[in-house]
Design a protein around this motif. Structure first.
Motif, PDB file in Angstrom:
ATOM      1  N   ILE A   1       0.825  -1.214   0.000  1.00 59.16           N
ATOM      2  CA  ILE A   1       0.000   0.000   0.000  1.00 59.16           C
ATOM      3  C   ILE A   1       0.858   1.262   0.000  1.00 59.16           C
ATOM      4  O   ILE A   1       0.773   2.093  -0.912  1.00 59.16           O
ATOM      5  CB  ILE A   1      -0.960   0.007   1.206  1.00 59.16           C
ATOM      6  CG1 ILE A   1      -1.932  -1.172   1.112  1.00 59.16           C
ATOM      7  CG2 ILE A   1      -1.725   1.319   1.270  1.00 59.16           C
ATOM      8  CD1 ILE A   1      -2.878  -1.284   2.272  1.00 59.16           C
ATOM      9  N   ILE A   2       1.691   1.411   1.007  1.00 62.67           N
ATOM     10  CA  ILE A   2       2.419   2.671   1.166  1.00 62.67           C
ATOM     11  C   ILE A   2       3.414   2.884   0.031  1.00 62.67           C
ATOM     12  O   ILE A   2       3.420   3.938  -0.617  1.00 62.67           O
ATOM     13  CB  ILE A   2       3.122   2.709   2.535  1.00 62.67           C
ATOM     14  CG1 ILE A   2       2.081   2.782   3.656  1.00 62.67           C
ATOM     15  CG2 ILE A   2       4.092   3.891   2.617  1.00 62.67           C
ATOM     16  CD1 ILE A   2       2.665   2.751   5.054  1.00 62.67           C
ATOM     17  N   LEU A   3       4.269   1.902  -0.214  1.00 61.49           N
ATOM     18  CA  LEU A   3       5.326   2.088  -1.199  1.00 61.49           C
ATOM     19  C   LEU A   3       4.793   2.306  -2.623  1.00 61.49           C
ATOM     20  O   LEU A   3       5.205   3.267  -3.292  1.00 61.49           O
ATOM     21  CB  LEU A   3       6.282   0.889  -1.161  1.00 61.49           C
ATOM     22  CG  LEU A   3       7.625   1.128  -1.841  1.00 61.49           C
ATOM     23  CD1 LEU A   3       8.485   2.067  -1.012  1.00 61.49           C
ATOM     24  CD2 LEU A   3       8.353  -0.196  -2.054  1.00 61.49           C
ATOM     25  N   PRO A   4       3.865   1.474  -3.130  1.00 61.06           N
ATOM     26  CA  PRO A   4       3.405   1.682  -4.503  1.00 61.06           C
ATOM     27  C   PRO A   4       2.697   3.014  -4.733  1.00 61.06           C
ATOM     28  O   PRO A   4       2.793   3.585  -5.824  1.00 61.06           O
ATOM     29  CB  PRO A   4       2.445   0.507  -4.740  1.00 61.06           C
ATOM     30  CG  PRO A   4       2.818  -0.519  -3.729  1.00 61.06           C
ATOM     31  CD  PRO A   4       3.279   0.262  -2.538  1.00 61.06           C
ATOM     32  N   THR A   5       1.986   3.506  -3.725  1.00 58.51           N
ATOM     33  CA  THR A   5       1.211   4.735  -3.922  1.00 58.51           C
ATOM     34  C   THR A   5       1.972   5.990  -3.529  1.00 58.51           C
ATOM     35  O   THR A   5       1.531   7.100  -3.822  1.00 58.51           O
ATOM     36  CB  THR A   5      -0.111   4.673  -3.138  1.00 58.51           C
ATOM     37  OG1 THR A   5       0.169   4.542  -1.739  1.00 58.51           O
ATOM     38  CG2 THR A   5      -0.950   3.487  -3.593  1.00 58.51           C
ATOM     39  N   ALA A   6       3.128   5.832  -2.880  1.00 61.41           N
ATOM     40  CA  ALA A   6       3.938   6.999  -2.523  1.00 61.41           C
ATOM     41  C   ALA A   6       4.609   7.594  -3.747  1.00 61.41           C
ATOM     42  O   ALA A   6       4.846   8.807  -3.808  1.00 61.41           O
ATOM     43  CB  ALA A   6       4.981   6.621  -1.479  1.00 61.41           C
ATOM     44  N   GLY A   7       4.964   6.746  -4.730  1.00 60.64           N
ATOM     45  CA  GLY A   7       5.636   7.229  -5.924  1.00 60.64           C
ATOM     46  C   GLY A   7       7.133   7.028  -5.864  1.00 60.64           C
ATOM     47  O   GLY A   7       7.734   6.973  -4.782  1.00 60.64           O
ATOM     48  N   SER A   8       7.744   6.945  -7.050  1.00 63.78           N
ATOM     49  CA  SER A   8       9.176   6.648  -7.117  1.00 63.78           C
ATOM     50  C   SER A   8      10.035   7.748  -6.516  1.00 63.78           C
ATOM     51  O   SER A   8      11.136   7.487  -6.021  1.00 63.78           O
ATOM     52  CB  SER A   8       9.587   6.392  -8.569  1.00 63.78           C
ATOM     53  OG  SER A   8       9.287   7.515  -9.378  1.00 63.78           O
ATOM     54  N   SER A   9       9.568   8.989  -6.542  1.00 66.20           N
ATOM     55  CA  SER A   9      10.374  10.073  -5.976  1.00 66.20           C
ATOM     56  C   SER A   9      10.527   9.941  -4.470  1.00 66.20           C
ATOM     57  O   SER A   9      11.454  10.488  -3.883  1.00 66.20           O
ATOM     58  CB  SER A   9       9.751  11.434  -6.314  1.00 66.20           C
ATOM     59  OG  SER A   9       8.449  11.544  -5.752  1.00 66.20           O
ATOM     60  N   ALA A  10       9.618   9.192  -3.845  1.00 68.46           N
ATOM     61  CA  ALA A  10       9.669   9.023  -2.387  1.00 68.46           C
ATOM     62  C   ALA A  10      10.681   7.975  -1.973  1.00 68.46           C
ATOM     63  O   ALA A  10      10.972   7.840  -0.782  1.00 68.46           O
ATOM     64  CB  ALA A  10       8.298   8.653  -1.848  1.00 68.46           C
ATOM     65  N   ILE A  11      11.204   7.228  -2.937  1.00 66.75           N
ATOM     66  CA  ILE A  11      12.189   6.198  -2.576  1.00 66.75           C
ATOM     67  C   ILE A  11      13.537   6.475  -3.244  1.00 66.75           C
ATOM     68  O   ILE A  11      14.306   5.556  -3.499  1.00 66.75           O
ATOM     69  CB  ILE A  11      11.690   4.783  -2.918  1.00 66.75           C
ATOM     70  CG1 ILE A  11      11.284   4.667  -4.396  1.00 66.75           C
ATOM     71  CG2 ILE A  11      10.534   4.395  -2.004  1.00 66.75           C
ATOM     72  CD1 ILE A  11      10.992   3.239  -4.812  1.00 66.75           C
ATOM     73  N   LYS A  12      13.804   7.744  -3.503  1.00 66.61           N
ATOM     74  CA  LYS A  12      15.151   8.113  -3.915  1.00 66.61           C
ATOM     75  C   LYS A  12      16.110   7.868  -2.760  1.00 66.61           C
ATOM     76  O   LYS A  12      15.723   7.903  -1.588  1.00 66.61           O
ATOM     77  CB  LYS A  12      15.206   9.581  -4.339  1.00 66.61           C
ATOM     78  CG  LYS A  12      14.453   9.910  -5.613  1.00 66.61           C
ATOM     79  CD  LYS A  12      14.738  11.335  -6.056  1.00 66.61           C
ATOM     80  CE  LYS A  12      14.241  12.342  -5.037  1.00 66.61           C
ATOM     81  NZ  LYS A  12      14.392  13.735  -5.510  1.00 66.61           N
ATOM     82  N   HIS A  13      17.384   7.643  -3.105  1.00 72.08           N
ATOM     83  CA  HIS A  13      18.387   7.393  -2.070  1.00 72.08           C
ATOM     84  C   HIS A  13      18.391   8.526  -1.050  1.00 72.08           C
ATOM     85  O   HIS A  13      18.462   9.703  -1.410  1.00 72.08           O
ATOM     86  CB  HIS A  13      19.768   7.263  -2.700  1.00 72.08           C
ATOM     87  CG  HIS A  13      20.855   7.038  -1.690  1.00 72.08           C
ATOM     88  ND1 HIS A  13      20.959   5.873  -0.955  1.00 72.08           N
ATOM     89  CD2 HIS A  13      21.881   7.842  -1.277  1.00 72.08           C
ATOM     90  CE1 HIS A  13      21.993   5.958  -0.140  1.00 72.08           C
ATOM     91  NE2 HIS A  13      22.563   7.130  -0.320  1.00 72.08           N
TER      92      HIS A  13
END
Length: 411
Positions: free
Chosen positions: A361-373
């Motif tokens: 839920i959280i990771l897929p809907t947060a968006g790729s910019s939210a998991i930048k290094h």
């Protein structure tokens, strides 16, 4: 190779603090969360939390939560301990894991070792005892009694500030019988910490270094031959229950260890939810009507689902802890291997729910910019992903423990 951060000698022998309540202890942990979040990057780079953080933990009394009162501890019980673990992991998963794994063995030591051993182990007041349930190395009977231990044990979380080490080594086979294990405790002066941690995907700051010992003498009172910690049977009572008059020093060890692992997962999932909530407030939807995400019906549903799942995981964890406590209060005969396995089964699903809330839920809907290094959510996801590979959570609990539970019920 060792670093110069080992501080066992500087711990005070007894607490001079006025008795502290569980609520006060948890509030102290909550007060540290913003600092732990801020220092996550440096904790990862170092491989363990900073020495001033360690000293703050000591001043807060965290290392004495499980230590018996007769030795200067707070003896606040496993409920308080796990709530502190959840809270610290909410700020920094690595820090929560390093603290929890390093401190939890105070419960074990106070439960299954005798009075002489406890007087030695708890003489410094603070008790930080990394350990591993996987047997490594050898233990050979020594001429004057006790054993000579040699070996190297990897993944000893909490070792940078450890005062002791609790491990298992293999005893030689005798009279045609298979070899057995020796559960032992060694003080800090008898082991070295290896410089072998920090290159994993996540949990890089968890202080999970290896420990090595060479020709170390373990006296009889600090070794328990034939004992495997996760299989310890407390139904006949324990030395700690008798010595301290506290039934929690006679609870089931397997479920206690599984509660510990899952408390860190719940805390990290809460940290991911905190980061997600921040994104909902700070970012907008991708397509018209462009509004803050927290006003979008879809994000509201996703957030509500994550809140419910993580809350369910926490509730199940703490209910399991309450069942563990209630059984210990009823007496040794209630602390059955069957109950230990049932509570461990609850732990398995606590971990699964916490992971699913973040990963699905959280990771897929947060968006790729939210998991930048360097982003908080990226670090939490890495930490959770790595913790999912822990042998106890990913291999032993879903297979051996579940089979043994089934056999205990339907045999």
């Amino acid at each position: 190779m060792t670093a110069n951060t080992d501080t066992a000698e500087r711990h005070a022998p007894a607490s001079s603090e006025t008795p502290v309540t569980a609520d006060q202890m948890i509030a102290r942990a909550e007060a540290m969360v913003p600092e732990l979040i801020e220092r996550q990057a440096e904790t990862e780079a170092r491989g363990f939390y900073a020495e001033d953080t360690h000293e703050r933990f000591a001043r807060n009394g965290f290392y004495r939560i499980l230590v018996p009162r007769r030795y200067g501890g707070h003896e606040l019980g496993i409920d308080t301990f796990f709530r502190v673990c959840v809270t610290l992991a909410r700020g920094c998963g690595s820090t929560g894991w390093m603290f929890g794994l390093g401190t939890s063995h105070g419960q074990v030591a106070a439960s299954i070792f005798g009075e002489r051993a406890q007087e030695e182990m708890f003489a410094g007041g603070d008790f930080i005892c990394p350990g591993t349930a996987i047997p490594r190395g050898t233990a050979v009977p020594a001429a004057g009694g006790g054993w000579t231990v040699n070996g190297t044990w990897p993944y000893c979380s909490g070792s940078p500030y450890g005062t002791h080490f609790m491990g298992h080594a293999m005893l030689p086979a005798e009279d045609g019988k298979p070899p057995t294990q020796l559960l032992f405790v060694a003080p800090r002066s008898q082991w070295e910490r290896l410089d072998d941690w920090g290159q994993q995907l996540g949990m890089r700051g968890s202080g999970s270094h290896g420990i090595t010992m060479e020709n170390v003498h373990i006296p009889p009172h600090l070794g328990l031959p034939g004992v495997q910690l996760v299989q310890y049977d407390a139904t006949a009572g324990t030395p700690g229950r008798t010595l301290h008059g506290n039934p929690e020093y006679g609870g089931g060890p397997l479920s206690f260890i599984n509660f510990l692992n899952c408390s860190i997962m719940v805390g990290m999932a809460q940290g991911a939810l905190d980061a997600y909530e921040h994104l909902l407030r700070e970012r907008t939807t991708l397509v018209p009507p462009v509004v803050p995400r927290y006003l979008d019906p879809d994000y509201q549903v996703w957030y509500g689902e994550a809140v419910g799942m993580i809350g369910t995981a926490e509730a199940a964890l703490m209910n399991g802890v309450q069942q563990w406590h209630d059984a210990a209060v009823r007496g040794p005969s209630a602390v059955t291997p069957d109950l230990d396995l049932r509570l461990s089964a609850i732990s398995r699903h606590v971990a699964t729910i916490a992971w699913s809330a973040v990963d699905q839920i959280i990771l897929p809907t947060a968006g790729s910019s939210a998991i930048k290094h360097g982003e908080r959510l990226e670090r939490v996801w890495r930490d959770l992903s790595t913790l999912r590979t822990h042998a106890g959570l990913s291999i032993l609990l879903p297979t051996i423990a579940m089979r043994e539970l089934a056999k205990s019920v339907v045999s």
